[in-house]
Design a protein around this motif. Structure first.
Motif, PDB file in Angstrom:
ATOM      1  N   GLU A  62       0.823  -1.190   0.000  1.00 56.09           N
ATOM      2  CA  GLU A  62       0.000   0.000   0.000  1.00 56.09           C
ATOM      3  C   GLU A  62       0.865   1.252   0.000  1.00 56.09           C
ATOM      4  O   GLU A  62       1.980   1.264   0.501  1.00 56.09           O
ATOM      5  N   THR A  63       0.340   2.313  -0.604  1.00 60.95           N
ATOM      6  CA  THR A  63       0.962   3.623  -0.501  1.00 60.95           C
ATOM      7  C   THR A  63      -0.046   4.577   0.133  1.00 60.95           C
ATOM      8  O   THR A  63      -1.238   4.295   0.198  1.00 60.95           O
ATOM      9  N   GLY A  64       0.469   5.726   0.580  1.00 57.26           N
ATOM     10  CA  GLY A  64      -0.412   6.682   1.230  1.00 57.26           C
ATOM     11  C   GLY A  64      -0.626   6.316   2.681  1.00 57.26           C
ATOM     12  O   GLY A  64       0.196   5.655   3.312  1.00 57.26           O
ATOM     13  N   GLU A  65      -1.741   6.735   3.234  1.00 56.72           N
ATOM     14  CA  GLU A  65      -2.026   6.513   4.651  1.00 56.72           C
ATOM     15  C   GLU A  65      -2.235   5.034   4.942  1.00 56.72           C
ATOM     16  O   GLU A  65      -2.893   4.320   4.187  1.00 56.72           O
ATOM     17  N   LEU A  66      -1.675   4.576   6.060  1.00 54.79           N
ATOM     18  CA  LEU A  66      -1.742   3.172   6.441  1.00 54.79           C
ATOM     19  C   LEU A  66      -2.681   2.970   7.616  1.00 54.79           C
ATOM     20  O   LEU A  66      -2.807   3.835   8.484  1.00 54.79           O
ATOM     21  N   ASN A  67      -3.346   1.828   7.636  1.00 54.07           N
ATOM     22  CA  ASN A  67      -4.087   1.410   8.819  1.00 54.07           C
ATOM     23  C   ASN A  67      -3.070   0.943   9.851  1.00 54.07           C
ATOM     24  O   ASN A  67      -2.330  -0.010   9.608  1.00 54.07           O
ATOM     25  N   VAL A 100       1.206   1.131  17.332  1.00 50.41           N
ATOM     26  CA  VAL A 100       1.346   1.962  16.140  1.00 50.41           C
ATOM     27  C   VAL A 100       0.141   2.895  16.092  1.00 50.41           C
ATOM     28  O   VAL A 100      -1.001   2.448  16.079  1.00 50.41           O
ATOM     29  N   HIS A 101       0.385   4.198  16.075  1.00 48.03           N
ATOM     30  CA  HIS A 101      -0.705   5.179  16.087  1.00 48.03           C
ATOM     31  C   HIS A 101      -1.160   5.560  14.675  1.00 48.03           C
ATOM     32  O   HIS A 101      -2.336   5.862  14.462  1.00 48.03           O
ATOM     33  N   GLY A 102      -0.249   5.568  13.733  1.00 48.54           N
ATOM     34  CA  GLY A 102      -0.595   5.952  12.368  1.00 48.54           C
ATOM     35  C   GLY A 102       0.658   6.058  11.531  1.00 48.54           C
ATOM     36  O   GLY A 102       1.780   5.957  12.033  1.00 48.54           O
ATOM     37  N   GLY A 103       0.463   6.255  10.225  1.00 50.89           N
ATOM     38  CA  GLY A 103       1.623   6.395   9.359  1.00 50.89           C
ATOM     39  C   GLY A 103       1.247   6.368   7.902  1.00 50.89           C
ATOM     40  O   GLY A 103       0.072   6.242   7.527  1.00 50.89           O
ATOM     41  N   LYS A 114       9.548   3.935   1.708  1.00 42.00           N
ATOM     42  CA  LYS A 114       9.753   4.594   2.997  1.00 42.00           C
ATOM     43  C   LYS A 114       8.452   4.637   3.777  1.00 42.00           C
ATOM     44  O   LYS A 114       7.407   5.018   3.255  1.00 42.00           O
ATOM     45  N   TYR A 115       8.540   4.243   5.045  1.00 38.58           N
ATOM     46  CA  TYR A 115       7.408   4.277   5.972  1.00 38.58           C
ATOM     47  C   TYR A 115       7.678   5.352   7.016  1.00 38.58           C
ATOM     48  O   TYR A 115       8.745   5.363   7.641  1.00 38.58           O
ATOM     49  N   GLN A 116       6.742   6.256   7.189  1.00 34.46           N
ATOM     50  CA  GLN A 116       6.806   7.263   8.247  1.00 34.46           C
ATOM     51  C   GLN A 116       5.704   6.943   9.242  1.00 34.46           C
ATOM     52  O   GLN A 116       4.516   6.906   8.879  1.00 34.46           O
ATOM     53  N   LEU A 117       6.088   6.723  10.498  1.00 28.20           N
ATOM     54  CA  LEU A 117       5.156   6.196  11.486  1.00 28.20           C
ATOM     55  C   LEU A 117       5.224   6.984  12.785  1.00 28.20           C
ATOM     56  O   LEU A 117       6.262   7.521  13.159  1.00 28.20           O
ATOM     57  N   GLU A 118       4.090   7.002  13.475  1.00 24.83           N
ATOM     58  CA  GLU A 118       4.023   7.432  14.863  1.00 24.83           C
ATOM     59  C   GLU A 118       3.769   6.186  15.701  1.00 24.83           C
ATOM     60  O   GLU A 118       2.753   5.510  15.522  1.00 24.83           O
ATOM     61  N   ILE A 119       4.700   5.860  16.586  1.00 28.58           N
ATOM     62  CA  ILE A 119       4.575   4.641  17.371  1.00 28.58           C
ATOM     63  C   ILE A 119       4.875   4.936  18.838  1.00 28.58           C
ATOM     64  O   ILE A 119       5.483   5.953  19.164  1.00 28.58           O
ATOM     65  N   THR A 120       4.431   4.043  19.708  1.00 33.58           N
ATOM     66  CA  THR A 120       4.845   4.084  21.106  1.00 33.58           C
ATOM     67  C   THR A 120       5.803   2.936  21.348  1.00 33.58           C
ATOM     68  O   THR A 120       5.471   1.775  21.096  1.00 33.58           O
ATOM     69  N   VAL A 121       7.002   3.289  21.812  1.00 34.01           N
ATOM     70  CA  VAL A 121       8.036   2.316  22.129  1.00 34.01           C
ATOM     71  C   VAL A 121       8.035   2.085  23.637  1.00 34.01           C
ATOM     72  O   VAL A 121       7.911   3.029  24.427  1.00 34.01           O
ATOM     73  N   HIS A 122       8.204   0.833  24.024  1.00 29.53           N
ATOM     74  CA  HIS A 122       8.138   0.423  25.423  1.00 29.53           C
ATOM     75  C   HIS A 122       9.514  -0.071  25.858  1.00 29.53           C
ATOM     76  O   HIS A 122      10.070  -0.976  25.225  1.00 29.53           O
TER      77      HIS A 122
END
Length: 290
Positions: A62-67, A100-103, A114-122
């Motif tokens: 997929e390209t664009g916004e990801l689930n 994973v919050h979004g990307g 290239k994947y650009q993501l907002e994630i929470t790391v623990h």
């Protein structure tokens, strides 16, 4: 429509050859009604993780916004976990992917995707978490190369484990006999407290393999340290020989690796040699995984 995989990882190997057993019946109550949605990990412990992912039936990126709850975003985010462990992991600092919050994803000329993501790391041991912006580039080419990762999780990196690491280092250096352990965790998911630093070292060393082997078509998890043995050395680094089992969730294969690595508080973990061993035919796959 994809194929759902729901797994609770538990590893066993009490005697003889190592085995890996999965208990999907435990996870079945957590599978959502919507087959396109992936719940976040219900648990983020050192021994057990719940993963529910959608694996596409066709290899279409997929390209664009990801689930954020589906396979493309999850696999890219998982690479960040391996990256952080290779750079900053230790017996007392271990990173995991919490959410994973979004990307979004995009093709980058001839470079790759290239994947650009907002994630929470623990950070698992201290139970601290931070939301981070990350980029993952899967290179394009005939020869597979490791993903390029950019991740800034500065607050987690400030966690100070110097005192614990130095104490463990001195203990291993001054022991009259070389330390070793087998089957971490055991068949009940248990690890003796004195062996947890060895388990953590095995995870960090295995992250080097998982980072190297990760691609847009794979998703790796650590399954078990079959055995780990300290080696004699005359320099300032501790050296370990380690046999680990990795679980590749897409193919459902259990992949054994033999690693030789060093560790010191000053230099961190460095993998000297890595070798993929013949497939573990005695390791069990989850029921109904075909």
């Amino acid at each position: 429509m994809g194929v759902m995989i729901a797994l609770v990882l538990a590893v066993c190997g009490v005697t003889g050859s190592p085995t890996v057993t999965f208990r999907p019946e435990t996870a079945s109550t957590d599978v959502p009604a919507d087959p396109n949605i992936v719940p976040q990990m219900a648990k983020n412990t050192e021994q057990e993780q719940l993963l529910v992912i959608e694996v596409p039936e066709e290899d279409v990126m997929e390209t664009g916004e990801l689930n954020p709850n589906q396979y493309p975003a999850q696999r890219a985010a998982k690479v960040v976990q391996h990256y952080l462990n290779t750079r900053h992991g230790s017996p007392f600092k271990l990173f995991g992917l919490q959410r994973v919050h979004g990307g979004n994803a995009e093709d980058v000329a001839d470079s790759g995707r290239k994947y650009q993501l907002e994630i929470t790391v623990h950070e698992i041991i201290s139970n601290a978490a931070q939301k981070c912006s990350v980029e993952v580039l899967f290179p394009r080419g005939e020869k597979q190369r490791s993903a390029d990762v950019q991740a800034s999780c500065e607050e987690l990196l400030k966690i100070n484990t110097t005192a614990q690491e130095q104490a463990l280092y001195e203990q291993f250096k001054t022991n009259k006999s070389l330390v070793s352990a087998q089957y971490l965790p055991d068949s009940h998911g248990h690890i003796e407290p004195q062996n947890k630093p060895l388990w953590h070292l095995g995870i960090v060393a295995s992250s080097f393999v998982m980072l190297k082997e990760s691609s847009e078509n794979s998703l790796y998890n650590m399954a078990q340290v079959v055995n780990i043995t300290q080696q004699a050395t005359e320099d300032d680094h501790l050296k370990f020989d380690c046999h680990t089992l990795l679980h590749e969730l897409v193919s459902q294969e259990i992949v054994p690796w033999k690693l030789l690595f060093t560790w010191s508080p000053a230099e961190g973990v460095k993998v000297v040699q890595m070798e993929q061993l013949p497939h573990c035919h005695e390791c069990e796959k989850p029921p109904n995984s075909d």
